[in-house]
Design a protein around this motif. Sequence first.
Motif, PDB file in Angstrom:
ATOM      1  N   LYS A  31      60.761  30.576  35.758  1.00 35.36           N
ATOM      2  CA  LYS A  31      61.391  31.165  34.620  1.00 35.36           C
ATOM      3  C   LYS A  31      61.865  32.706  35.047  1.00 35.36           C
ATOM      4  O   LYS A  31      62.485  33.173  34.484  1.00 35.36           O
ATOM      5  CB  LYS A  31      59.870  31.528  33.603  1.00 35.36           C
ATOM      6  CG  LYS A  31      59.636  30.763  32.961  1.00 35.36           C
ATOM      7  CD  LYS A  31      58.462  30.922  31.961  1.00 35.36           C
ATOM      8  CE  LYS A  31      58.012  29.712  31.107  1.00 35.36           C
ATOM      9  NZ  LYS A  31      56.877  30.153  30.378  1.00 35.36           N
ATOM     10  N   PHE A  66      60.427  25.191  30.049  1.00 37.53           N
ATOM     11  CA  PHE A  66      59.152  25.668  28.891  1.00 37.53           C
ATOM     12  C   PHE A  66      57.970  24.569  29.229  1.00 37.53           C
ATOM     13  O   PHE A  66      56.953  24.842  29.257  1.00 37.53           O
ATOM     14  CB  PHE A  66      59.772  25.578  27.745  1.00 37.53           C
ATOM     15  CG  PHE A  66      58.726  25.897  26.600  1.00 37.53           C
ATOM     16  CD1 PHE A  66      58.378  27.376  26.413  1.00 37.53           C
ATOM     17  CD2 PHE A  66      58.215  25.182  25.929  1.00 37.53           C
ATOM     18  CE1 PHE A  66      57.245  27.837  25.670  1.00 37.53           C
ATOM     19  CE2 PHE A  66      57.070  25.229  24.676  1.00 37.53           C
ATOM     20  CZ  PHE A  66      56.771  26.736  24.717  1.00 37.53           C
ATOM     21  N   GLY A  69      56.287  24.901  32.277  1.00 38.36           N
ATOM     22  CA  GLY A  69      55.367  26.072  32.557  1.00 38.36           C
ATOM     23  C   GLY A  69      54.390  25.781  31.702  1.00 38.36           C
ATOM     24  O   GLY A  69      53.173  26.637  32.028  1.00 38.36           O
ATOM     25  N   ASN A  70      54.003  25.151  30.554  1.00 37.91           N
ATOM     26  CA  ASN A  70      53.110  25.024  29.650  1.00 37.91           C
ATOM     27  C   ASN A  70      52.097  23.886  30.130  1.00 37.91           C
ATOM     28  O   ASN A  70      51.097  23.735  29.317  1.00 37.91           O
ATOM     29  CB  ASN A  70      53.689  24.752  28.233  1.00 37.91           C
ATOM     30  CG  ASN A  70      54.194  26.264  27.545  1.00 37.91           C
ATOM     31  OD1 ASN A  70      53.798  27.270  28.265  1.00 37.91           O
ATOM     32  ND2 ASN A  70      54.986  25.963  26.633  1.00 37.91           N
ATOM     33  N   SER A  71      52.527  23.171  31.039  1.00 37.83           N
ATOM     34  CA  SER A  71      51.669  21.943  31.353  1.00 37.83           C
ATOM     35  C   SER A  71      51.125  22.418  32.726  1.00 37.83           C
ATOM     36  O   SER A  71      51.317  22.972  33.488  1.00 37.83           O
ATOM     37  CB  SER A  71      52.315  20.631  31.795  1.00 37.83           C
ATOM     38  OG  SER A  71      53.227  21.160  32.815  1.00 37.83           O
ATOM     39  N   GLN A  72      49.741  21.910  32.774  1.00 35.27           N
ATOM     40  CA  GLN A  72      48.845  22.376  33.739  1.00 35.27           C
ATOM     41  C   GLN A  72      48.897  21.331  34.984  1.00 35.27           C
ATOM     42  O   GLN A  72      48.656  22.027  35.942  1.00 35.27           O
ATOM     43  CB  GLN A  72      47.290  22.181  32.981  1.00 35.27           C
ATOM     44  CG  GLN A  72      47.117  23.226  32.005  1.00 35.27           C
ATOM     45  CD  GLN A  72      47.331  24.541  32.395  1.00 35.27           C
ATOM     46  OE1 GLN A  72      46.698  24.824  33.537  1.00 35.27           O
ATOM     47  NE2 GLN A  72      47.462  25.613  31.588  1.00 35.27           N
TER      48      GLN A  72
END
Length: 113
Positions: A31, A66, A69-72
């Motif tokens: 990001k 996105f 960034g949102n996945s572990q």
Amino acid sequence: MDVEMLIDKYQLNDSEAEVLRFMKKNRQSLKTIGIRDVAKATYVSTATIINMAKKIGYSGYSELVFALGNSQSDIAMPYTPQRISDYQPNLFFGTTLNQFELLLSAALKAIFE
């Protein structure tokens, strides 16, 4: 989904595969570094990155960032319903633009058939 599985599933070429591996490895900083920096680091054009993102089901680079960034652990793939009965009330908030168009198309088809 694992990066290597995505590479095989979508038959990514060497450049696209390297970009995806780089993005997964550096997902925490994506990001802030931007598409040009990713392109420079992987020796590809920004168009290659955008096309790779679209090839694996995202509307573009930003949506892939996105998702990463949102996945572990692995890349979250967009949900693709197989039947009209697979639709869920909050489904539209977690889909890609391409997937939304497919959902809308399937819904309209079901209504007018």
